[in-house]
Design a protein around this motif. Structure first.
Motif, PDB file in Angstrom:
ATOM      1  N   ALA A   9      24.277 -16.283 -26.896  1.00  0.00           N
ATOM      2  CA  ALA A   9      24.758 -17.659 -27.091  1.00  0.00           C
ATOM      3  C   ALA A   9      23.770 -18.637 -26.472  1.00  0.00           C
ATOM      4  O   ALA A   9      24.154 -19.642 -25.872  1.00  0.00           O
ATOM      5  CB  ALA A   9      26.144 -17.822 -26.466  1.00  0.00           C
ATOM      6  N   ALA A  10      22.476 -18.320 -26.584  1.00  0.00           N
ATOM      7  CA  ALA A  10      21.450 -19.160 -25.959  1.00  0.00           C
ATOM      8  C   ALA A  10      20.588 -19.880 -26.985  1.00  0.00           C
ATOM      9  O   ALA A  10      19.518 -20.394 -26.661  1.00  0.00           O
ATOM     10  CB  ALA A  10      20.574 -18.297 -25.041  1.00  0.00           C
ATOM     11  N   GLY A  11      21.056 -19.918 -28.231  1.00  0.00           N
ATOM     12  CA  GLY A  11      20.271 -20.544 -29.295  1.00  0.00           C
ATOM     13  C   GLY A  11      20.421 -22.061 -29.305  1.00  0.00           C
ATOM     14  O   GLY A  11      21.325 -22.617 -28.677  1.00  0.00           O
ATOM     15  N   ALA A  12      19.524 -22.724 -30.054  1.00  0.00           N
ATOM     16  CA  ALA A  12      19.527 -24.180 -30.128  1.00  0.00           C
ATOM     17  C   ALA A  12      20.266 -24.694 -31.364  1.00  0.00           C
ATOM     18  O   ALA A  12      20.634 -25.865 -31.448  1.00  0.00           O
ATOM     19  CB  ALA A  12      18.094 -24.702 -30.134  1.00  0.00           C
ATOM     20  N   GLY A  13      20.484 -23.831 -32.342  1.00  0.00           N
ATOM     21  CA  GLY A  13      21.183 -24.243 -33.558  1.00  0.00           C
ATOM     22  C   GLY A  13      20.389 -25.224 -34.409  1.00  0.00           C
ATOM     23  O   GLY A  13      20.940 -26.202 -34.912  1.00  0.00           O
ATOM     24  N   LYS A  14      19.103 -24.974 -34.588  1.00  0.00           N
ATOM     25  CA  LYS A  14      18.228 -25.914 -35.315  1.00  0.00           C
ATOM     26  C   LYS A  14      18.702 -26.175 -36.745  1.00  0.00           C
ATOM     27  O   LYS A  14      18.686 -27.306 -37.222  1.00  0.00           O
ATOM     28  CB  LYS A  14      16.795 -25.370 -35.349  1.00  0.00           C
ATOM     29  N   ARG A  15      19.116 -25.116 -37.429  1.00  0.00           N
ATOM     30  CA  ARG A  15      19.513 -25.304 -38.837  1.00  0.00           C
ATOM     31  C   ARG A  15      20.778 -26.136 -38.974  1.00  0.00           C
ATOM     32  O   ARG A  15      21.032 -26.726 -40.019  1.00  0.00           O
ATOM     33  CB  ARG A  15      19.678 -23.939 -39.535  1.00  0.00           C
ATOM     34  N   MET A  16      21.583 -26.173 -37.938  1.00  0.00           N
ATOM     35  CA  MET A  16      22.800 -26.994 -37.973  1.00  0.00           C
ATOM     36  C   MET A  16      22.443 -28.471 -37.902  1.00  0.00           C
ATOM     37  O   MET A  16      23.139 -29.323 -38.449  1.00  0.00           O
ATOM     38  CB  MET A  16      23.712 -26.592 -36.810  1.00  0.00           C
ATOM     39  N   PRO A  21      23.922 -27.721 -29.270  1.00  0.00           N
ATOM     40  CA  PRO A  21      23.815 -26.375 -29.857  1.00  0.00           C
ATOM     41  C   PRO A  21      25.118 -26.026 -30.579  1.00  0.00           C
ATOM     42  O   PRO A  21      26.202 -26.361 -30.097  1.00  0.00           O
ATOM     43  CB  PRO A  21      23.593 -25.477 -28.636  1.00  0.00           C
ATOM     44  N   LYS A  22      25.004 -25.357 -31.723  1.00  0.00           N
ATOM     45  CA  LYS A  22      26.181 -25.184 -32.591  1.00  0.00           C
ATOM     46  C   LYS A  22      27.346 -24.467 -31.921  1.00  0.00           C
ATOM     47  O   LYS A  22      28.503 -24.702 -32.265  1.00  0.00           O
ATOM     48  CB  LYS A  22      25.784 -24.442 -33.874  1.00  0.00           C
ATOM     49  N   GLN A  23      27.050 -23.596 -30.924  1.00  0.00           N
ATOM     50  CA  GLN A  23      28.150 -22.858 -30.291  1.00  0.00           C
ATOM     51  C   GLN A  23      29.129 -23.775 -29.560  1.00  0.00           C
ATOM     52  O   GLN A  23      30.230 -23.361 -29.226  1.00  0.00           O
ATOM     53  CB  GLN A  23      27.625 -21.762 -29.352  1.00  0.00           C
ATOM     54  N   ASP A  82      15.467 -11.520 -27.002  1.00  0.00           N
ATOM     55  CA  ASP A  82      15.230 -11.689 -25.562  1.00  0.00           C
ATOM     56  C   ASP A  82      16.557 -11.937 -24.839  1.00  0.00           C
ATOM     57  O   ASP A  82      16.757 -11.459 -23.713  1.00  0.00           O
ATOM     58  CB  ASP A  82      14.278 -12.865 -25.295  1.00  0.00           C
ATOM     59  N   SER A  83      17.439 -12.688 -25.476  1.00  0.00           N
ATOM     60  CA  SER A  83      18.748 -12.959 -24.878  1.00  0.00           C
ATOM     61  C   SER A  83      19.566 -11.677 -24.776  1.00  0.00           C
ATOM     62  O   SER A  83      20.190 -11.398 -23.743  1.00  0.00           O
ATOM     63  CB  SER A  83      19.504 -14.004 -25.710  1.00  0.00           C
ATOM     64  N   VAL A  84      19.568 -10.882 -25.845  1.00  0.00           N
ATOM     65  CA  VAL A  84      20.296  -9.611 -25.849  1.00  0.00           C
ATOM     66  C   VAL A  84      19.713  -8.687 -24.781  1.00  0.00           C
ATOM     67  O   VAL A  84      20.450  -8.051 -24.017  1.00  0.00           O
ATOM     68  CB  VAL A  84      20.253  -8.955 -27.245  1.00  0.00           C
TER      69      VAL A  84
END
Ligand code: CTP
Ligand code: MG
Length: 231
Positions: A9-16, A21-23, A82-84
Motif C-alpha cells: 500500500a505504498a504506491g502513488a496511484g499515478k494512473r488515478m 494516493p488512491k488507497q 520492493d514494498s512486498v
C-alpha cells in the motif's frame, strides 16, 4: 492452515490522477484501504497482516482499522516488489519459512470470501487470476496486430498470491537482483525460480482499482453487497 497476509500500500496511484494516493480515496464514505483491510480481517485462519506504506505516509496511522491488533506496518519501497520484499523480510524475523503468506493489493477491496477459500485449498503456490474474456492481440510495430493469441491459455494475474514465506522471500530477492523489470507480481518471481504456481479463477469483482471509473464501479458493488444481496 494458518497464514499471514502482506498488503502493498505504498504506491502513488499515478494512473488515478488524484491529489491523494488512491488507497486513501473514499468509497462509500470510507477510504479504499479500509474496505480492503476490513475484508482481509474477516478471512478464516488469518494470523496477522503486514501493510507496506510509504515513508511519508501520515494517513494510515489515523485509520480505525490500523488500530487492530492483527495489523502491523513496514515502510515500502520504490516499486511494488520492493514494498512486498520489505514486508516479507520483516515477517521472516518472526515467522518460520514454512509459514504460508498471501500477498494482496490494497487496491483490490472486492475479492470474495469464496475465492479466498478456493485459494486457500489450492496448491501451496497459487494465485487468483481472471481468464481473458476479450480476444487477445499481440502488437507488433506501430500498434498493428502481429498475432491473435489462443484465449483459452490467457489469464490476467490478480491477488491474493500465495506461497511459503521462505520460498517467496528467496525468489523475490533473487528476481530483484537478477531481473527487476520482470518482477511485476509474486508469481513472476516464483516462475523465474522454476516454480509453476496454480491459477485459480477469480470472480470478476476482484478488479484492481486503477482508473477513476473503477471507483464508481467499486462503490456500486460495495453498496450492493452491504445491502445484503449476494456477490
Ligand atoms: N504499491 C506499493 N509500493 C509501490 C508501488 C505500488 O506498495 N512502490 C502497491 C499499491 O499501493 C497498490 C498495489 O501495490 O496497492 C498495486 O499497485 P498499483 O495498482 O500499480 O498502484 P500504484 O502504483 O499506486 O498506481 P500507479 O501504478 O497508477 O501509480
Ligand atoms: Mg503501480
Amino acid at each position: 492452515s494458518d497464514y499471514w497476509v502482506v498488503v502493498p500500500a505504498a504506491g502513488a496511484g499515478k494512473r488515478m490522477g488524484a491529489n491523494t494516493p488512491k488507497q486513501y480515496l473514499p468509497i462509500d464514505g470510507k477510504p479504499l484501504i479500509a474496505h480492503t483491510l476490513e475484508n482481509i480481517l474477516s478471512w478464516p485462519g488469518l494470523k496477522g497482516v503486514v501493510v507496506a506504506i510509504s515513508a511519508d505516509d501520515e494517513v494510515f496511522a489515523t485509520l480505525e482499522c490500523a488500530q487492530d491488533d492483527k495489523i502491523q506496518t513496514v515502510i515500502g519501497g520504490a516499486e511494488r516488489a520492493d514494498s512486498v520484499l520489505a514486508a516479507l523480510e520483516y515477517l521472516s524475523q518472526h515467522q518460520s519459512p514454512t509459514t504460508s503468506v498471501l500477498v494482496h493489493d490494497a487496491a483490490r477491496p472486492l475479492v470474495s470470501t469464496d475465492d479466498i477459500h478456493k485459494l486457500l485449498s489450492a496448491a501451496p503456490m497459487a494465485l487468483l487470476a481472471q481468464p481473458a474474456s476479450d480476444t487477445v492481440k499481440l502488437a507488433g510495430a506501430e500498434s498493428c496486430v502481429r498475432q491473435t493469441l489462443p484465449r483459452e491459455q490467457i489469464w490476467l494475474a490478480q491477488t491474493p498470491q500465495k506461497a511459503p514465506l521462505g520460498t517467496l522471500l528467496q525468489a523475490l530477492q533473487r528476481g530483484l537482483d537478477e531481473n527487476p523489470k520482470a518482477i511485476t507480481d509474486e508469481a513472476s518471481a516464483l516462475e523465474l525460480a522454476g516454480h509453476a504456481p496454480e491459477l485459480v479463477a477469480a470472480c470478476r469483482s476482484n478488479f484492481k482499482i486503477t482508473h477513476p471509473s473503477d471507483l464508481v464501479l467499486a462503490e456500486a458493488l460495495l453498496r450492493h453487497r452491504s445491502g445484503g444481496a449476494s456477490s
